[in-house]
Design a protein around this motif. Structure first.
Motif, mmCIF file in Angstrom:
data_model
loop_
_atom_site.group_PDB
_atom_site.id
_atom_site.type_symbol
_atom_site.label_atom_id
_atom_site.label_comp_id
_atom_site.label_asym_id
_atom_site.label_seq_id
_atom_site.Cartn_x
_atom_site.Cartn_y
_atom_site.Cartn_z
ATOM 1 N N PRO A 111 27.456 -3.396 12.764
ATOM 2 C CA PRO A 111 26.804 -2.125 12.408
ATOM 3 C C PRO A 111 27.447 -1.580 11.141
ATOM 4 N N GLU A 112 26.657 -1.211 10.181
ATOM 5 C CA GLU A 112 27.190 -0.738 8.903
ATOM 6 C C GLU A 112 26.176 0.176 8.237
ATOM 7 N N TYR A 113 26.677 1.018 7.344
ATOM 8 C CA TYR A 113 25.829 1.908 6.561
ATOM 9 C C TYR A 113 25.575 1.267 5.192
ATOM 10 N N PRO A 114 24.374 1.405 4.637
ATOM 11 C CA PRO A 114 24.139 0.839 3.300
ATOM 12 C C PRO A 114 25.051 1.450 2.244
ATOM 13 N N GLU A 115 25.355 2.747 2.399
ATOM 14 C CA GLU A 115 26.172 3.453 1.416
ATOM 15 C C GLU A 115 27.655 3.460 1.759
ATOM 16 N N GLY A 139 19.365 -1.063 6.788
ATOM 17 C CA GLY A 139 18.859 -2.057 7.720
ATOM 18 C C GLY A 139 19.120 -1.673 9.159
ATOM 19 N N GLY A 140 19.642 -0.445 9.366
ATOM 20 C CA GLY A 140 19.957 -0.007 10.711
ATOM 21 C C GLY A 140 21.165 -0.741 11.259
ATOM 22 N N GLY A 141 21.669 -0.252 12.384
ATOM 23 C CA GLY A 141 22.801 -0.915 13.017
ATOM 24 C C GLY A 141 22.414 -2.182 13.749
ATOM 25 N N ARG A 142 21.104 -2.346 14.000
ATOM 26 C CA ARG A 142 20.612 -3.535 14.693
ATOM 27 C C ARG A 142 19.184 -3.872 14.266
ATOM 28 N N GLY A 143 18.822 -3.567 13.026
ATOM 29 C CA GLY A 143 17.448 -3.831 12.589
ATOM 30 C C GLY A 143 17.096 -5.288 12.473
ATOM 31 N N TRP A 144 18.097 -6.135 12.145
ATOM 32 C CA TRP A 144 17.917 -7.575 12.008
ATOM 33 C C TRP A 144 16.831 -7.951 11.003
ATOM 34 N N TYR A 145 16.531 -7.033 10.091
ATOM 35 C CA TYR A 145 15.653 -7.347 8.960
ATOM 36 C C TYR A 145 14.414 -8.124 9.416
ATOM 37 N N SER A 146 13.809 -7.639 10.481
ATOM 38 C CA SER A 146 12.661 -8.313 11.096
ATOM 39 C C SER A 146 11.658 -7.290 11.601
ATOM 40 N N ASN A 147 10.436 -7.740 11.792
ATOM 41 C CA ASN A 147 9.429 -6.954 12.506
ATOM 42 C C ASN A 147 9.585 -7.250 13.990
ATOM 43 N N TRP A 148 10.003 -6.250 14.753
ATOM 44 C CA TRP A 148 10.374 -6.475 16.147
ATOM 45 C C TRP A 148 9.178 -6.839 17.007
#
Length: 355
Positions: A111-115, A139-148
């Protein structure tokens, strides 16, 4: 490799002189004292205009809302539905000038912040004196750069659509970019390394280069599946937590078709013609900081699988397997998510795409 020396801009009828990634850059113009202004568009609403991160006036953040990810699991301090984007401009960037710049999209881990401060430091150091715009999206803490597949009560979680079909055109419309494949690169760390390869494989027409810094590249690997499932159910990756099948569906055979379809390691064929780079350590001494040591050791296996598949496809690539980090960078001991290792990864990748 060069991104380009001249590019045909979409909708233009003549070749436009551009700043090439190969370094053809004249005397810098005076940078504007105010950051660029962003207009709404492409399904995004700008809720907070760009603000400089510090007095150097190279990096700014702004905030958008997206109809593709209208709410999400937040980390402390985040507002659900508001997405912070961090942008680092080249020195001397002038929004009123004719010069156009290539863009490097870099995706954070979980989990990380873009900034996050270290992301700013890594980006600014790697691009000092380089004519390159860098964009780090949320990308959120768990977005996984995907369409869920099964977002549940959170509602639509179309992170891929948000980034590729909304953010990229928004950036092109509001900054002096080269709005074409030849002017774009993408990279990422850990979850972001997965995202970079995932995006480049799905939309090869968008990117000229792709890089993974200790990325989770093989979704067929049971340890990586466990890491994804863990990110879904652990509150450290954001609240509220979500079901184990939220992102890619059930992680077990015979219901794991989406996991198999979305695994970057097994679908490298569409990267043909793209500059490809991967960086990983082996964890070094596994008795020192064992969680991060083992994490790096295991993601290395996903890079080895990806490299083997790239070789089998006859796709040239750069694979930096730096072991315990002793020969890679001062302070890098081969662990996962070490800033010294990531700085060296980014430095090398930026040099690769700016040759």
């Amino acid at each position: 490799m060069k991104v380009l020396t001249r590019a045909v801009l979409r909708g233009a009828t003549a070749l436009v002189g551009v700043v090439a990634l190969c370094g053809m850059f004249g005397p810098p113009a005076q940078a504007a004292t105010a950051p660029p202004h962003f207009a709404d568009g492409f399904g995004l609403t700008v809720v907070s205009q760009p603000r400089w991160a510090d007095d150097k006036k190279r990096t700014f953040t702004f905030t958008v809302r997206s109809d593709q990810v209208p709410a999400y699991s937040v980390l402390p301090g985040q507002v659900s539905g508001e997405h912070t984007i961090m942008v680092t401009l080249p020195s001397g960037y002038d929004g009123a000038a004719a010069t156009r710049y290539p863009v490097h999209y870099t995706l954070h881990g979980a989990p990380e912040y873009p900034e996050a401060p270290r992301n700013k430091v890594i980006t600014e150091r790697s691009t000092e004196g380089v004519p390159l715009i860098t964009v780090t999206p949320n990308g959120g803490g768990r977005g996984w750069y995907s369409n869920w597949v099964n977002p549940g009560e959170l509602g639509r979680q179309n992170w891929e659509t948000f980034h590729l079909d909304q953010l990229i055109p928004l950036v092109d419309a509001n900054l002096r970019t080269i709005p074409a494949k030849e002017g774009r690169a993408i990279s990422g760390h850990s979850m972001g390394g997965f995202g970079a390869f995932h995006y480049a494989e799905h939309r090869p027409e968008l990117f000229r280069y792709v890089g993974s810094f200790s990325g989770d590249l093989d979704l067929l690997n049971p340890e990586i599946r466990a890491a994804v499932v863990g990110s879904e159910v652990l509150s450290q990756n954001g609240t509220p937590t979500v079901a184990v099948d939220a992102v890619f569906g059930p992680p077990v055979w015979p219901l794991d078709g989406v996991w198999n379809e979305q695994s970057p390691a097994q679908h490298v064929g569409s990267l043909r013609g793209m500059g490809v780079a991967m960086y990983t350590g082996d964890g070094g001494d596994l008795t020192v900081d064992p969680i991060l040591a083992v994490a790096e050791n295991r993601v290395r296996q996903t890079a080895l699988v990806t490299a083997a598949n790239l070789t089998a496809e006859g796709i040239p690539h750069r694979f930096v397997d730096y072991g315990d980090g002793s020969s890679w960078a001062e302070g890098c001991t081969g662990k996962h998510s070490q800033q010294a290792c990531l700085q060296a990864d980014m430095d090398d990748f930026v040099k690769l795409i700016t040759k």
